[in-house]
Design a protein around this motif. Structure first.
Motif, PDB file in Angstrom:
ATOM      1  N   LEU A  91      52.194  26.943 -28.320  1.00 60.55           N
ATOM      2  CA  LEU A  91      50.905  26.317 -28.025  1.00 60.55           C
ATOM      3  C   LEU A  91      49.958  27.348 -27.429  1.00 60.55           C
ATOM      4  O   LEU A  91      50.384  28.204 -26.647  1.00 60.55           O
ATOM      5  N   PRO A  92      48.682  27.291 -27.788  1.00 57.72           N
ATOM      6  CA  PRO A  92      47.739  28.260 -27.224  1.00 57.72           C
ATOM      7  C   PRO A  92      47.527  28.044 -25.730  1.00 57.72           C
ATOM      8  O   PRO A  92      47.730  26.944 -25.219  1.00 57.72           O
ATOM      9  N   ALA A  93      47.126  29.101 -25.060  1.00 56.68           N
ATOM     10  CA  ALA A  93      46.857  29.020 -23.620  1.00 56.68           C
ATOM     11  C   ALA A  93      45.597  28.191 -23.376  1.00 56.68           C
ATOM     12  O   ALA A  93      44.688  28.164 -24.203  1.00 56.68           O
ATOM     13  N   PHE A 110      45.169  11.249 -35.789  1.00 53.72           N
ATOM     14  CA  PHE A 110      46.460  11.939 -35.789  1.00 53.72           C
ATOM     15  C   PHE A 110      47.607  11.003 -36.148  1.00 53.72           C
ATOM     16  O   PHE A 110      48.569  11.427 -36.791  1.00 53.72           O
ATOM     17  N   GLU A 111      47.535   9.747 -35.768  1.00 59.86           N
ATOM     18  CA  GLU A 111      48.575   8.800 -36.159  1.00 59.86           C
ATOM     19  C   GLU A 111      48.632   8.689 -37.682  1.00 59.86           C
ATOM     20  O   GLU A 111      49.698   8.753 -38.286  1.00 59.86           O
ATOM     21  N   ARG A 112      47.462   8.572 -38.293  1.00 59.47           N
ATOM     22  CA  ARG A 112      47.406   8.480 -39.766  1.00 59.47           C
ATOM     23  C   ARG A 112      47.854   9.789 -40.414  1.00 59.47           C
ATOM     24  O   ARG A 112      48.632   9.782 -41.354  1.00 59.47           O
ATOM     25  N   LEU A 113      47.361  10.918 -39.902  1.00 62.25           N
ATOM     26  CA  LEU A 113      47.727  12.216 -40.469  1.00 62.25           C
ATOM     27  C   LEU A 113      49.234  12.452 -40.396  1.00 62.25           C
ATOM     28  O   LEU A 113      49.852  12.886 -41.369  1.00 62.25           O
ATOM     29  N   GLN A 125      55.743  19.449 -43.036  1.00 67.07           N
ATOM     30  CA  GLN A 125      54.368  18.984 -42.870  1.00 67.07           C
ATOM     31  C   GLN A 125      54.266  17.996 -41.700  1.00 67.07           C
ATOM     32  O   GLN A 125      53.315  18.038 -40.920  1.00 67.07           O
ATOM     33  N   LYS A 126      55.236  17.118 -41.584  1.00 67.77           N
ATOM     34  CA  LYS A 126      55.231  16.157 -40.479  1.00 67.77           C
ATOM     35  C   LYS A 126      55.305  16.885 -39.137  1.00 67.77           C
ATOM     36  O   LYS A 126      54.615  16.531 -38.181  1.00 67.77           O
ATOM     37  N   GLN A 127      56.149  17.911 -39.063  1.00 71.34           N
ATOM     38  CA  GLN A 127      56.293  18.685 -37.830  1.00 71.34           C
ATOM     39  C   GLN A 127      55.008  19.433 -37.493  1.00 71.34           C
ATOM     40  O   GLN A 127      54.599  19.493 -36.333  1.00 71.34           O
ATOM     41  N   LEU A 128      54.348  19.981 -38.527  1.00 73.00           N
ATOM     42  CA  LEU A 128      53.090  20.686 -38.294  1.00 73.00           C
ATOM     43  C   LEU A 128      52.004  19.725 -37.803  1.00 73.00           C
ATOM     44  O   LEU A 128      51.243  20.043 -36.885  1.00 73.00           O
ATOM     45  N   ALA A 129      51.937  18.546 -38.395  1.00 75.28           N
ATOM     46  CA  ALA A 129      50.953  17.540 -37.973  1.00 75.28           C
ATOM     47  C   ALA A 129      51.210  17.116 -36.531  1.00 75.28           C
ATOM     48  O   ALA A 129      50.271  16.988 -35.733  1.00 75.28           O
ATOM     49  N   GLU A 130      52.476  16.911 -36.189  1.00 77.41           N
ATOM     50  CA  GLU A 130      52.821  16.546 -34.807  1.00 77.41           C
ATOM     51  C   GLU A 130      52.460  17.675 -33.836  1.00 77.41           C
ATOM     52  O   GLU A 130      51.986  17.421 -32.731  1.00 77.41           O
ATOM     53  N   SER A 131      52.672  18.918 -34.255  1.00 74.79           N
ATOM     54  CA  SER A 131      52.330  20.065 -33.408  1.00 74.79           C
ATOM     55  C   SER A 131      50.826  20.139 -33.171  1.00 74.79           C
ATOM     56  O   SER A 131      50.378  20.423 -32.060  1.00 74.79           O
ATOM     57  N   LEU A 132      50.065  19.886 -34.213  1.00 72.04           N
ATOM     58  CA  LEU A 132      48.611  19.913 -34.086  1.00 72.04           C
ATOM     59  C   LEU A 132      48.136  18.807 -33.142  1.00 72.04           C
ATOM     60  O   LEU A 132      47.282  19.037 -32.271  1.00 72.04           O
ATOM     61  N   ARG A 149      49.893  17.464 -30.726  1.00 72.20           N
ATOM     62  CA  ARG A 149      50.303  17.856 -29.370  1.00 72.20           C
ATOM     63  C   ARG A 149      49.356  18.901 -28.786  1.00 72.20           C
ATOM     64  O   ARG A 149      48.989  18.836 -27.614  1.00 72.20           O
ATOM     65  N   ALA A 150      48.933  19.857 -29.601  1.00 71.46           N
ATOM     66  CA  ALA A 150      47.997  20.880 -29.119  1.00 71.46           C
ATOM     67  C   ALA A 150      46.685  20.235 -28.670  1.00 71.46           C
ATOM     68  O   ALA A 150      46.160  20.570 -27.603  1.00 71.46           O
ATOM     69  N   PHE A 151      46.169  19.294 -29.455  1.00 70.24           N
ATOM     70  CA  PHE A 151      44.942  18.603 -29.054  1.00 70.24           C
ATOM     71  C   PHE A 151      45.149  17.854 -27.744  1.00 70.24           C
ATOM     72  O   PHE A 151      44.300  17.892 -26.856  1.00 70.24           O
TER      73      PHE A 151
END
Length: 175
Positions: free
Chosen positions: A25-27, A108-111, A120-127, A129-131
């Motif tokens: 995750l970014p700082a 994000f729920e829809r994405l 892809q699911k893991q990447l969407a969840e990561s995005l 979480r970052a937000f």
């Protein structure tokens, strides 16, 4: 042990894929790291509506930031109307014009539910979480804007970090 037994054994011993983006995750308040993180995380994501549209990085340029300076100086993102004027120009007289500002959680729920592969699911969840993490401190904000004329609505999911507006952009085709 024959070939097929060896193959099965190696697959059983392989570690499962990481349940997150390949980047940490970014700082907090580091816009450059955030942009890099988003670029890598959304590179294989698609938003499904009446068509599958890619999810892309979005960042306001310096002239764009100056145009929205009044709202940003209040440490919050602008209204749907102000963001629409910035993105689409004066569209008040356009028929079927949509300008909405919503919380990012629904997007994000829809994405996350739309992605086909486990990666892809893991990447969407990561995005997502970052937000969540990057916008939990005072002085940050996030919003999902839906701007455009039916059937093609541009969707901007952005966050305000350190006075900069960054996030993702995609298209929702709604016939």
């Amino acid at each position: 042990m024959d070939y097929f037994e060896a193959l099965k054994t190696s697959q059983e011993q392989s570690p499962p894929p990481a349940a997150h983006s390949p980047l940490p995750l970014p700082a907090m308040h580091n816009v450059e790291e955030t942009i890099n993180y988003i670029k890598h995380t959304c590179s294989d994501l698609y938003f499904t509506s009446d068509s599958d549209e890619p999810v892309q990085i979005y960042q306001l340029s310096n002239p764009g930031l100056q145009a929205l300076e009044a709202s940003i100086s209040k440490l919050s993102l602008p209204s749907a109307h102000d963001f629409a004027v910035f993105v689409a120009g004066d569209a008040d007289n356009m028929e079927d014009f949509v300008a909405e500002k919503k919380p990012v959680a629904g997007f994000f729920e829809r994405l996350c539910n739309q992605q086909v592969t486990e990666q892809q699911k893991q990447l969407a969840e990561s995005l997502k979480r970052a937000f969540d993490v990057l916008t939990e401190e005072p002085g940050t904000d996030s919003a999902c804007y839906r701007i455009g004329v039916l059937p093609n609505i541009e969707v901007y999911v952005v966050m305000l970090i350190d006075g900069q507006v960054v996030g993702i952009k995609t298209v929702s085709v709604e016939t």
